[in-house]
Design a protein around this motif. Structure first.
Motif, PDB file in Angstrom:
ATOM      1  N   UNK A  21     -54.751  11.439  20.531  1.00  8.91           N
ATOM      2  CA  UNK A  21     -53.715  11.289  19.440  1.00  8.91           C
ATOM      3  C   UNK A  21     -53.821  12.458  18.511  1.00  8.91           C
ATOM      4  N   UNK A  22     -54.732  13.194  18.342  1.00  5.26           N
ATOM      5  CA  UNK A  22     -54.851  14.536  17.722  1.00  5.26           C
ATOM      6  C   UNK A  22     -53.967  15.359  18.543  1.00  5.26           C
ATOM      7  N   UNK A  23     -54.409  15.709  19.854  1.00  5.27           N
ATOM      8  CA  UNK A  23     -53.584  16.403  20.505  1.00  5.27           C
ATOM      9  C   UNK A  23     -51.924  16.414  20.463  1.00  5.27           C
ATOM     10  N   UNK A  24     -51.785  14.746  20.697  1.00  6.33           N
ATOM     11  CA  UNK A  24     -50.226  14.793  20.634  1.00  6.33           C
ATOM     12  C   UNK A  24     -49.579  14.940  19.145  1.00  6.33           C
ATOM     13  N   UNK A  25     -50.232  14.574  18.073  1.00 15.09           N
ATOM     14  CA  UNK A  25     -49.669  14.611  16.719  1.00 15.09           C
ATOM     15  C   UNK A  25     -49.823  16.361  16.550  1.00 15.09           C
TER      16      UNK A  25
END
Length: 317
Positions: free
Chosen positions: A63-67
């Protein structure tokens, strides 16, 4: 920077990952960073994520890598990551692929990574503050074991080794650590019934564990799998020699030439080393000297500097 530090270990847990996360949070705050310690990323903005455990933190990592695809993402690998999950688990493998920097907790951990991943990997040894020696027991030769009772730890190998010691041996085993299931409780209780030289104290506060460790002539770590055991750092900090299973994670902590290894799960070999520790002061002194030679690696300031270098390197990637 604002750093999201992710560990799957619950608040109040005495699992090693929680201790590591708390220590790293304190070290990073001392360097001026704002650190939020979470089990799972809450979605709030951060300049960098530092996640422990490739598989169990995989959702937060993804999720962090996407955001924030432009932000550094540092992944610290545990023992189950290195020696099991990254070989077979798709979530763990995805976390590795998304990480801009990777931390392993001892230098042999680098060998478990593909060459392309090693260029992003750093070694950060865990640490322990210096601990004063305490007087040993006079009526017995106490062997200390500290760690949760889990299959990966092979926790009753030393108890089994007691049956192979001479009848006049003064060795007594004191084992501390939470049993993570009822089968482990039952087995610990079984060994206390059949072997009067063995006692399991269950979970004890960390300070109590350190006091036992500081008085013991020797500590045993019998694991099948370790990422880089902090209890080795604590033993070295206390001047307590270690007898260790010859697995990658222990060799990475104590060095290739260390004299206190036995083959994993080899009860007879462990019994022989325990007997030698009791009866051969020169050999025990050698182990103590070899452990002392590793002390600088396990100093808190060394760990803090190494962690800071990883953070700095991640900003330059």
């Amino acid at each position: 920077m604002k750093i999201a530090l992710i560990t799957p270990a619950q608040p109040g847990s005495r699992l090693g990952n929680r201790h590591t996360a708390l220590r790293w949070a304190a070290m990073l705050r001392q360097r001026g960073h704002q650190v939020t310690l979470e089990i799972s990323w809450n979605g709030r903005p951060a300049d960098l994520m530092l996640a422990l455990h490739a598989r169990r933190s995989a959702d937060s990592v993804a999720r962090f890598a996407t955001a924030y695809p432009q932000c550094p993402l540092v992944l610290a690998l545990t023992g189950t990551d290195l020696y099991r999950d990254i070989r077979f688990d798709a979530d763990a493998q995805r976390s590795l692929a998304l990480a801009t920097r990777i931390i392993v907790l001892q230098d042999k951990g680098l060998d478990e990574l593909a060459p392309a991943l090693r260029t992003r990997a750093h070694v950060v040894y865990q640490s322990a503050p210096s601990l004063a020696r305490r007087p040993p027991l006079h009526r017995s030769f106490e062997v200390c074991i500290a760690g949760h009772l889990r299959t990966e730890k092979d926790p009753f190998r030393a108890a089994q080794a007691l049956h192979r010691l001479p009848a006049d041996s003064g060795i007594r085993i004191t084992q501390m650590g939470q049993a993570l299931d009822q089968a482990m409780v039952a087995e610990a209780q079984y060994w206390m019934r059949v072997e009067p030289r063995y006692r399991w104290l269950g979970e004890r506060p960390h300070g109590v564990v350190l006091r036992y460790l500081a008085r013991a002539p020797v500590m045993v770590i019998s694991s099948h799998m370790e990422g880089g055991a902090n209890v080795i750092c604590e033993a070295v900090a206390a001047g307590t020699p270690v007898i260790a299973s010859a697995i990658s994670g222990n060799i990475g902590m104590l060095g290739e030439q260390y004299a206190g290894y036995y083959a994993p799960a080899d009860t007879a070999a462990l019994a022989a080393l325990l007997h030698r520790a009791e009866c051969d002061p020169a050999w025990l002194a050698l182990l103590q000297k070899q452990c002392a030679s590793r002390r600088e690696l396990f100093m808190p300031e060394t760990e803090a500097d190494s962690l800071a270098r990883v953070i700095e390197a991640s900003l330059l990637a």
